[in-house]
Scaffold this active site. Structure first.
Site, PDB file in Angstrom:
ATOM      1  N   ASP A 103      33.651  46.540  40.320  1.00 28.95           N
ATOM      2  CA  ASP A 103      33.996  45.473  39.401  1.00 28.95           C
ATOM      3  C   ASP A 103      35.436  45.700  38.939  1.00 28.95           C
ATOM      4  OD1 ASP A 103      33.398  43.337  37.456  1.00 28.95           O
ATOM      5  OD2 ASP A 103      31.323  44.011  37.668  1.00 28.95           O
ATOM      6  N   ASP A 204      36.060  40.237  37.501  1.00 33.56           N
ATOM      7  CA  ASP A 204      35.505  39.692  36.265  1.00 33.56           C
ATOM      8  C   ASP A 204      36.378  38.553  35.720  1.00 33.56           C
ATOM      9  OD1 ASP A 204      33.448  40.089  34.190  1.00 33.56           O
ATOM     10  OD2 ASP A 204      35.145  40.569  32.889  1.00 33.56           O
ATOM     11  N   GLU A 261      34.635  36.140  39.776  1.00 32.88           N
ATOM     12  CA  GLU A 261      33.727  35.487  38.830  1.00 32.88           C
ATOM     13  C   GLU A 261      34.560  34.430  38.109  1.00 32.88           C
ATOM     14  OE1 GLU A 261      30.909  36.303  34.955  1.00 32.88           O
ATOM     15  OE2 GLU A 261      32.987  36.900  35.055  1.00 32.88           O
ATOM     16  N   HIS A 335      23.609  40.555  35.952  1.00 36.56           N
ATOM     17  CA  HIS A 335      23.432  41.317  34.713  1.00 36.56           C
ATOM     18  C   HIS A 335      23.633  40.484  33.451  1.00 36.56           C
ATOM     19  CE1 HIS A 335      27.641  41.042  35.475  1.00 36.56           C
ATOM     20  NE2 HIS A 335      27.889  41.424  34.236  1.00 36.56           N
ATOM     21  N   ASP A 336      24.072  39.237  33.593  1.00 33.00           N
ATOM     22  CA  ASP A 336      24.278  38.354  32.433  1.00 33.00           C
ATOM     23  C   ASP A 336      23.195  37.296  32.313  1.00 33.00           C
ATOM     24  OD1 ASP A 336      26.737  39.565  31.818  1.00 33.00           O
ATOM     25  OD2 ASP A 336      27.870  38.144  33.049  1.00 33.00           O
TER      26      ASP A 336
HETATM   27  O1  TEU Z   1      31.027  37.478  32.068  1.00 37.89           O
HETATM   28  C1  TEU Z   1      31.831  36.365  31.873  1.00 37.89           C
HETATM   29  C2  TEU Z   1      31.160  35.208  31.387  1.00 37.89           C
HETATM   30  O2  TEU Z   1      31.417  34.111  31.818  1.00 37.89           O
HETATM   31  C3  TEU Z   1      30.245  35.422  30.273  1.00 37.89           C
HETATM   32  O3  TEU Z   1      30.729  34.631  29.230  1.00 37.89           O
HETATM   33  C4  TEU Z   1      28.920  35.023  30.641  1.00 37.89           C
HETATM   34  O4  TEU Z   1      28.882  33.634  30.787  1.00 37.89           O
HETATM   35  C5  TEU Z   1      28.033  35.458  29.539  1.00 37.89           C
HETATM   36  O5  TEU Z   1      27.894  36.836  29.619  1.00 37.89           O
HETATM   37  C6  TEU Z   1      26.729  34.782  29.694  1.00 37.89           C
HETATM   38  O6  TEU Z   1      26.026  34.950  28.547  1.00 37.89           O
HETATM   39  C7  TEU Z   1      31.704  38.617  32.463  1.00 37.89           C
HETATM   40  C8  TEU Z   1      30.743  39.757  32.651  1.00 37.89           C
HETATM   41  O7  TEU Z   1      29.874  39.454  33.712  1.00 37.89           O
HETATM   42  C9  TEU Z   1      30.040  40.024  31.364  1.00 37.89           C
HETATM   43  O8  TEU Z   1      29.052  40.999  31.489  1.00 37.89           O
HETATM   44  C10 TEU Z   1      31.097  40.459  30.378  1.00 37.89           C
HETATM   45  O9  TEU Z   1      30.514  40.622  29.118  1.00 37.89           O
HETATM   46  C11 TEU Z   1      32.232  39.450  30.287  1.00 37.89           C
HETATM   47  O10 TEU Z   1      32.699  39.004  31.546  1.00 37.89           O
HETATM   48  C12 TEU Z   1      33.429  40.082  29.599  1.00 37.89           C
HETATM   49  O11 TEU Z   1      34.020  41.023  30.432  1.00 37.89           O
END
Ligand code: TEU
Ligand code: CA
Length: 565
Positions: A103, A204, A261, A335-336
């Site tokens: 990442d 990211d 992303e 993971h989100d």
């Molecule tokens: O997530 C980016 C993102 O778009 C987040 O706002 C996502 O939509 C949110 O976590 C959903 O609830 C990335 C990573 O994948 C995330 O884990 C990080 O917290 C974030 O960037 C900040 O680096």
């Protein structure tokens, strides 16, 4: 058409498995998954048959946002292991024919990064301009942007009399990509890892690195205190210039894969990121299907998606990337996100069946599929009863925001159950023993309470499990070129229960039919689809599904893949 006369790249034929290191496997009993723990499980991933492993951030971090707040890009977080252990993992993976991508989190750093520490010292420090600082406007924030995790995106520094920008938590200050020194720092740290032999990066929030220099106020959606920052930060004026520069200076020198992303990026914009001739990224993660169940407060809602909307989104992306020489990344979760069986399938009586059905629908599309850890055994959302059981910063912030709004407790806890990022982050259940075999200590986040029923040992012991079904899906992709190159056509946009599509190549056509409902359904194959024979390649039904009189009968959450000739 596009693809057929082109050489297929390795990442176009690959299946990626996403490992969330903290929650995968703990080798030393401190309750936190770690790098040696991942190495121990490589044979498991090999057995599943994936090609590439994506690791969420492993760098040194205060862990305010589980590693997405980095304080040293060239060190491994001591909780996760050492650099020597990472190198050993990489070598072991390569020896077993697995690739590893890391990442890359460079929209922001941690506020504990030495650059930010120096930036806070004085306006004249050369690192000050590594970040985005603005003077107050009429004694207030420079605009109305609200951070992804609640509150303003601006935090005031008393001593300097300036605000700094953070699109995420205040401990995650945004880097100033306008500063060429920042870009060179980023390219350097990328080379540091690429020269160790890693196979690429997941980048990211890479769509957010170029901000509109006017910093315009964002639209305020109903019930929100702050405006959205997307209008002024997503796909900003220089994002493509920066990524092309990154390609020229770094990416093109290595045989790697890149996946950006890209929140708030539509399919037209994604063509600009991924069209091969533009030399930016290989593919992006979009969020269009993740937004189908948003409600009036945004992500945290108890809405359920509608199948025609899902088909419209996936079809739009399939066609757009195919027609414009872009490339899709395919995912149900990460993971989100919530667990797919809970969100798009049925985590009750049809848990395994619907998990397999979702696998069929995703893995037969064009693009690079991503499997998030635990998806291959049909893991469900974690039904935690108390807010204290959740760890995630986003979940706690939304809990307080909703409480302040006076929303009903039932709704608050239900929307958290449906959407909390911790649903995906509960430790991997390896067996039915204590702590699911994840750790001999105290797990950093509670296990999903259903781990005695849903775990790897059980899946491996059952030839009918989701695991072996995913293994077959992956094998099909490796075997049939049409899955990589074939043209996609949606057959039934409006049907509320069935998703049917074809993938057509020069010689072969695949027909995929999936029932998203808990009732049996019959699908009528359109007359325009002519074929002499059909061979069933895979189904989640117990008995083979013959095509009779151009009809396919499917049970609850049934799915079937045919090869038509
Ligand atoms: O997530 C980016 C993102 O778009 C987040 O706002 C996502 O939509 C949110 O976590 C959903 O609830 C990335 C990573 O994948 C995330 O884990 C990080 O917290 C974030 O960037 C900040 O680096
Ligand atoms: Ca550990």
């Amino acid at each position: 058409m596009m693809m057929m006369n082109k050489k297929i790249k390795w990442w176009q034929k690959s299946v990626v498995y996403q490992v969330y290191p903290k929650s995968f496997n703990d080798s030393n009993g401190d309750g936190i998954g770690d790098i040696p723990g991942i190495q121990q499980k490589l044979p498991y991933l090999k057995k599943l048959g994936v090609d590439v492993i994506w690791l969420n951030p492993i760098y040194q971090s205060p862990q305010v946002d589980n590693g997405y707040d980095i304080s040293n890009y060239r060190a491994v977080d001591p909780e996760l292991g050492t650099m020597a252990e990472f190198e050993s993992l990489l070598t072991a993976a390569h020896t077993q024919g697995l690739k590893i991508i890391l990442d890359l989190v460079v929209n922001h750093t941690s506020d504990q990064h030495p650059w930010f520490k120096a930036a806070e010292q004085s306006k004249s420090d050369p690192h000050h301009d590594y970040y985005i600082w603005k003077d107050p406007v009429d004694g207030h924030e420079p605009n109305n942007w609200g951070s992804s995790f609640g509150g303003s995106t601006w935090t005031y520094n008393q001593a300097l009399g300036q605000y700094y920008l953070h699109l995420f938590a205040k401990q995650q200050p945004d880097l100033n990509w306008e500063n060429p020194k920042v870009r060179q720092e980023v390219y350097d740290l990328m080379r540091f890892w690429l020269d160790k032999g890693i196979d690429g990066f997941r980048m990211d929030v890479i769509s957010l690195i170029s901000k509109d220099p006017k910093y315009p106020d964002g639209p305020v959606i109903q019930n929100k205190k702050y405006g959205s920052y997307y209008a002024g930060a997503a796909n900003g004026p220089k994002v493509h210039e920066y990524l092309h520069e990154m390609y020229q200076q770094v990416l093109r020198k290595y045989d790697i894969m890149t996946v950006g992303e890209t929140p708030h990026t539509n399919a037209d914009e994604a063509v600009l990121y991924t069209k091969a001739s533009r030399q930016e990224l290989n593919m992006v993660f979009h969020f269009d299907h993740m937004h189908l169940d948003y409600g009036k407060y945004g992500k945290f809602s108890d809405n359920r998606f509608k199948l025609p909307d899902l088909k419209a989104v996936l079809s739009r992306w399939q066609t757009k990337m195919y027609d414009h020489d872009g490339w899709n990344s395919l995912y149900w979760s990460n993971h989100d996100q919530a667990r797919p069986v809970t969100r798009f399938g049925n985590d009750g009586p049809f848990r395994e069946k619907s998990a397999k059905m979702l696998g069929v629908v995703l893995h037969m599309l064009q693009g690079t599929p991503y499997i998030y850890q635990g998806e291959e055994i049909g893991m469900t959302n974690a039904d935690f009863k108390h807010i204290e059981d959740y760890q995630d910063i986003e979940t706690h912030n939304i809990y307080h925001e909703f409480k302040q709004k006076g929303l009903a407790d039932d709704f608050i806890m239900r929307s958290i159950y449906l959407k909390s990022r911790d649903n995906a982050r509960t430790p991997m259940p390896w067996n039915a023993h204590q702590n699911a075999g994840f750790t001999t200590g105290q797990p950093w986040l509670k296990l999903n309470p259903n781990y005695t029923a849903v775990n790897v040992a059980k899946a491996l012991a059952d030839q009918q499990s989701v695991f072996y079904f995913y293994q077959r899906l992956i094998a099909l992709r490796h075997q049939y070129a049409v899955i990589t190159t074939g043209k996609y056509d949606l057959l039934n946009p409006d049907d509320p229960n069935i998703y049917a599509y074809t993938r057509s190549g020069d010689q072969q056509t695949l027909l995929v039919v999936a029932n998203f409902s808990a009732q049996p359904q019959t699908y009528q194959i359109p007359a325009k689809l002519s074929f002499k024979d059909s061979k069933q390649l895979l189904s989640n039904e117990t008995s083979p599904k013959q095509i009779e009189q151009q009809q396919i009968a499917l049970g609850a959450y049934g799915a079937v893949i045919y090869l038509l000739n």
